[in-house]
Design a protein around this motif. Structure first.
Motif, PDB file in Angstrom:
ATOM      1  N   LYS A  64     145.769  -0.509  15.263  1.00  0.00           N
ATOM      2  CA  LYS A  64     145.819   0.947  15.433  1.00  0.00           C
ATOM      3  C   LYS A  64     144.586   1.595  14.810  1.00  0.00           C
ATOM      4  O   LYS A  64     144.002   2.519  15.377  1.00  0.00           O
ATOM      5  CB  LYS A  64     147.102   1.509  14.825  1.00  0.00           C
ATOM      6  CG  LYS A  64     147.252   3.011  14.993  1.00  0.00           C
ATOM      7  CD  LYS A  64     148.567   3.496  14.427  1.00  0.00           C
ATOM      8  CE  LYS A  64     148.821   4.976  14.536  1.00  0.00           C
ATOM      9  NZ  LYS A  64     147.786   5.874  14.868  1.00  0.00           N
ATOM     10  N   TYR A  65     144.171   1.104  13.642  1.00  0.00           N
ATOM     11  CA  TYR A  65     142.983   1.647  12.982  1.00  0.00           C
ATOM     12  C   TYR A  65     141.776   1.547  13.920  1.00  0.00           C
ATOM     13  O   TYR A  65     141.075   2.538  14.162  1.00  0.00           O
ATOM     14  CB  TYR A  65     142.700   0.900  11.672  1.00  0.00           C
ATOM     15  CG  TYR A  65     141.358   1.240  11.096  1.00  0.00           C
ATOM     16  CD1 TYR A  65     141.181   2.401  10.352  1.00  0.00           C
ATOM     17  CD2 TYR A  65     140.252   0.424  11.315  1.00  0.00           C
ATOM     18  CE1 TYR A  65     139.937   2.741   9.837  1.00  0.00           C
ATOM     19  CE2 TYR A  65     139.009   0.757  10.804  1.00  0.00           C
ATOM     20  CZ  TYR A  65     138.849   1.911  10.072  1.00  0.00           C
ATOM     21  OH  TYR A  65     137.619   2.245   9.580  1.00  0.00           O
ATOM     22  N   TYR A  66     141.521   0.351  14.460  1.00  0.00           N
ATOM     23  CA  TYR A  66     140.364   0.168  15.344  1.00  0.00           C
ATOM     24  C   TYR A  66     140.510   0.957  16.637  1.00  0.00           C
ATOM     25  O   TYR A  66     139.552   1.561  17.122  1.00  0.00           O
ATOM     26  CB  TYR A  66     140.137  -1.317  15.649  1.00  0.00           C
ATOM     27  CG  TYR A  66     139.534  -2.073  14.497  1.00  0.00           C
ATOM     28  CD1 TYR A  66     138.286  -1.718  13.968  1.00  0.00           C
ATOM     29  CD2 TYR A  66     140.199  -3.145  13.920  1.00  0.00           C
ATOM     30  CE1 TYR A  66     137.733  -2.411  12.905  1.00  0.00           C
ATOM     31  CE2 TYR A  66     139.645  -3.846  12.857  1.00  0.00           C
ATOM     32  CZ  TYR A  66     138.415  -3.475  12.356  1.00  0.00           C
ATOM     33  OH  TYR A  66     137.865  -4.159  11.302  1.00  0.00           O
ATOM     34  N   ASP A  67     141.715   0.984  17.224  1.00  0.00           N
ATOM     35  CA  ASP A  67     141.932   1.728  18.461  1.00  0.00           C
ATOM     36  C   ASP A  67     141.742   3.224  18.246  1.00  0.00           C
ATOM     37  O   ASP A  67     141.096   3.902  19.056  1.00  0.00           O
ATOM     38  CB  ASP A  67     143.324   1.436  19.022  1.00  0.00           C
ATOM     39  CG  ASP A  67     143.473   0.007  19.534  1.00  0.00           C
ATOM     40  OD1 ASP A  67     142.445  -0.694  19.714  1.00  0.00           O
ATOM     41  OD2 ASP A  67     144.624  -0.422  19.735  1.00  0.00           O
ATOM     42  N   ALA A  95     132.174   4.484  18.048  1.00  0.00           N
ATOM     43  CA  ALA A  95     132.969   3.571  17.224  1.00  0.00           C
ATOM     44  C   ALA A  95     133.949   2.739  18.049  1.00  0.00           C
ATOM     45  O   ALA A  95     134.757   2.006  17.488  1.00  0.00           O
ATOM     46  CB  ALA A  95     133.724   4.362  16.162  1.00  0.00           C
ATOM     47  N   PHE A  96     133.865   2.812  19.377  1.00  0.00           N
ATOM     48  CA  PHE A  96     134.785   2.055  20.228  1.00  0.00           C
ATOM     49  C   PHE A  96     134.591   0.551  20.046  1.00  0.00           C
ATOM     50  O   PHE A  96     133.478   0.058  19.916  1.00  0.00           O
ATOM     51  CB  PHE A  96     134.576   2.400  21.704  1.00  0.00           C
ATOM     52  CG  PHE A  96     135.345   1.488  22.627  1.00  0.00           C
ATOM     53  CD1 PHE A  96     136.708   1.650  22.799  1.00  0.00           C
ATOM     54  CD2 PHE A  96     134.711   0.446  23.289  1.00  0.00           C
ATOM     55  CE1 PHE A  96     137.434   0.798  23.628  1.00  0.00           C
ATOM     56  CE2 PHE A  96     135.429  -0.412  24.127  1.00  0.00           C
ATOM     57  CZ  PHE A  96     136.790  -0.237  24.288  1.00  0.00           C
ATOM     58  N   SER A  97     135.702  -0.176  20.023  1.00  0.00           N
ATOM     59  CA  SER A  97     135.658  -1.633  20.039  1.00  0.00           C
ATOM     60  C   SER A  97     136.850  -2.126  20.849  1.00  0.00           C
ATOM     61  O   SER A  97     137.849  -1.445  21.015  1.00  0.00           O
ATOM     62  CB  SER A  97     135.682  -2.210  18.619  1.00  0.00           C
ATOM     63  OG  SER A  97     136.886  -1.893  17.957  1.00  0.00           O
ATOM     64  N   HIS A  98     136.705  -3.336  21.377  1.00  0.00           N
ATOM     65  CA  HIS A  98     137.794  -3.982  22.101  1.00  0.00           C
ATOM     66  C   HIS A  98     138.725  -4.628  21.075  1.00  0.00           C
ATOM     67  O   HIS A  98     138.254  -5.235  20.114  1.00  0.00           O
ATOM     68  CB  HIS A  98     137.257  -5.092  23.012  1.00  0.00           C
ATOM     69  CG  HIS A  98     136.324  -4.621  24.070  1.00  0.00           C
ATOM     70  ND1 HIS A  98     136.756  -4.044  25.244  1.00  0.00           N
ATOM     71  CD2 HIS A  98     134.970  -4.648  24.136  1.00  0.00           C
ATOM     72  CE1 HIS A  98     135.717  -3.748  25.989  1.00  0.00           C
ATOM     73  NE2 HIS A  98     134.616  -4.102  25.342  1.00  0.00           N
ATOM     74  N   THR A  99     140.031  -4.522  21.287  1.00  0.00           N
ATOM     75  CA  THR A  99     140.984  -5.200  20.409  1.00  0.00           C
ATOM     76  C   THR A  99     142.037  -5.903  21.257  1.00  0.00           C
ATOM     77  O   THR A  99     142.393  -5.446  22.343  1.00  0.00           O
ATOM     78  CB  THR A  99     141.696  -4.216  19.454  1.00  0.00           C
ATOM     79  OG1 THR A  99     142.441  -3.269  20.222  1.00  0.00           O
ATOM     80  CG2 THR A  99     140.716  -3.508  18.547  1.00  0.00           C
ATOM     81  N   TYR A 100     142.520  -7.023  20.721  1.00  0.00           N
ATOM     82  CA  TYR A 100     143.607  -7.749  21.367  1.00  0.00           C
ATOM     83  C   TYR A 100     144.404  -8.476  20.287  1.00  0.00           C
ATOM     84  O   TYR A 100     143.826  -9.157  19.440  1.00  0.00           O
ATOM     85  CB  TYR A 100     143.067  -8.762  22.384  1.00  0.00           C
ATOM     86  CG  TYR A 100     144.152  -9.510  23.106  1.00  0.00           C
ATOM     87  CD1 TYR A 100     145.038  -8.852  23.956  1.00  0.00           C
ATOM     88  CD2 TYR A 100     144.303 -10.877  22.936  1.00  0.00           C
ATOM     89  CE1 TYR A 100     146.045  -9.541  24.620  1.00  0.00           C
ATOM     90  CE2 TYR A 100     145.302 -11.576  23.603  1.00  0.00           C
ATOM     91  CZ  TYR A 100     146.171 -10.898  24.440  1.00  0.00           C
ATOM     92  OH  TYR A 100     147.172 -11.583  25.091  1.00  0.00           O
ATOM     93  N   ALA A 101     145.716  -8.312  20.331  1.00  0.00           N
ATOM     94  CA  ALA A 101     146.603  -8.968  19.369  1.00  0.00           C
ATOM     95  C   ALA A 101     147.469  -9.986  20.089  1.00  0.00           C
ATOM     96  O   ALA A 101     147.992  -9.720  21.181  1.00  0.00           O
ATOM     97  CB  ALA A 101     147.479  -7.938  18.671  1.00  0.00           C
ATOM     98  N   LYS A 102     147.612 -11.142  19.461  1.00  0.00           N
ATOM     99  CA  LYS A 102     148.491 -12.201  19.975  1.00  0.00           C
ATOM    100  C   LYS A 102     149.058 -12.935  18.775  1.00  0.00           C
ATOM    101  O   LYS A 102     148.309 -13.373  17.900  1.00  0.00           O
ATOM    102  CB  LYS A 102     147.693 -13.157  20.874  1.00  0.00           C
ATOM    103  CG  LYS A 102     148.476 -14.315  21.422  1.00  0.00           C
ATOM    104  CD  LYS A 102     149.388 -13.890  22.558  1.00  0.00           C
ATOM    105  CE  LYS A 102     150.096 -15.116  23.106  1.00  0.00           C
ATOM    106  NZ  LYS A 102     150.693 -14.914  24.382  1.00  0.00           N
ATOM    107  N   ALA A 120     133.648  11.958  11.186  1.00  0.00           N
ATOM    108  CA  ALA A 120     134.835  11.581  11.964  1.00  0.00           C
ATOM    109  C   ALA A 120     135.426  10.275  11.455  1.00  0.00           C
ATOM    110  O   ALA A 120     136.636  10.147  11.298  1.00  0.00           O
ATOM    111  CB  ALA A 120     134.464  11.455  13.447  1.00  0.00           C
ATOM    112  N   ILE A 121     134.567   9.316  11.176  1.00  0.00           N
ATOM    113  CA  ILE A 121     135.034   8.021  10.670  1.00  0.00           C
ATOM    114  C   ILE A 121     135.697   8.199   9.313  1.00  0.00           C
ATOM    115  O   ILE A 121     136.741   7.615   9.036  1.00  0.00           O
ATOM    116  CB  ILE A 121     133.872   7.011  10.609  1.00  0.00           C
ATOM    117  CG1 ILE A 121     133.446   6.635  12.028  1.00  0.00           C
ATOM    118  CG2 ILE A 121     134.254   5.764   9.821  1.00  0.00           C
ATOM    119  CD1 ILE A 121     132.154   5.847  12.106  1.00  0.00           C
TER     120      ILE A 121
END
Length: 166
Positions: free
Chosen positions: A119-122, A131-138, A12-13
């Motif tokens: 988007k790649y990580y989400d 493969a879930f991870s938290h993401t935040y953009a600022k 999948a990855i």
């Protein structure tokens, strides 16, 4: 059974990673006036990074804010894993999550690269729970943290970024 799950996760990855490549840049046309068969495009404007905010100062702000950001180190190619190598980054460790667990703080030259990496990580997390991870953009910064981190703990990192990056 475990090997089947591992092989499925890797497959999948791999499928997701192959869809995340970038195409080569198109050469600019140097015509003085556009021909009737072409469309004019606006030049890409490079965004200015947040004033006085660097990867190092952001990691220090995490520490000053009371969240774990241990052993920060400049990311090398191997630290990106299957992700596209865009922007500059630092790895940080969060000992409360376990050995070698933590995340990445990335800085980009433009919003397009930042949005592509987020988007790649989400998408990776949507394709496989493992493969879930938290993401935040600022601004032009992206925080990507291990998915085992509790949401309320991740919110503290987001709040610090909101204070530091205007």
């Amino acid at each position: 059974m475990k090997s089947f799950l591992l092989v499925s996760a890797i497959a999948a990855i791999s499928l997701i990673a192959t869809g995340c490549g970038s195409s080569p840049a198109q050469p600019a046309v140097q015509n003085s006036a556009p021909s009737p068969n072409t469309t004019a495009t606006a030049p890409v404007k490079k965004e200015e990074p947040a004033k006085n905010v660097t990867l190092e100062s952001l990691v220090q702000a995490f520490k000053n804010g009371g969240v774990e950001a241990e052993t920060p180190a400049k990311m090398e190619a191997k630290d990106y894993g299957a992700a596209p190598k865009l922007g500059n980054g630092m790895r940080i460790f969060v000992p409360s999550l376990g050995k070698d667990s933590g995340g990445r703080v990335l800085q980009f030259d433009n919003k397009s690269d930042l949005e592509g990496m987020k988007k790649y990580y989400d998408d990776l997390g949507k394709a496989s729970a493992i493969a879930f991870s938290h993401t935040y953009a600022k601004g032009l910064f992206l925080l990507q943290m291990n998915g085992t981190m509790k949401e309320d703990q991740f919110i503290k990192y987001k709040e610090i970024m909101d204070k530091v990056i205007k």
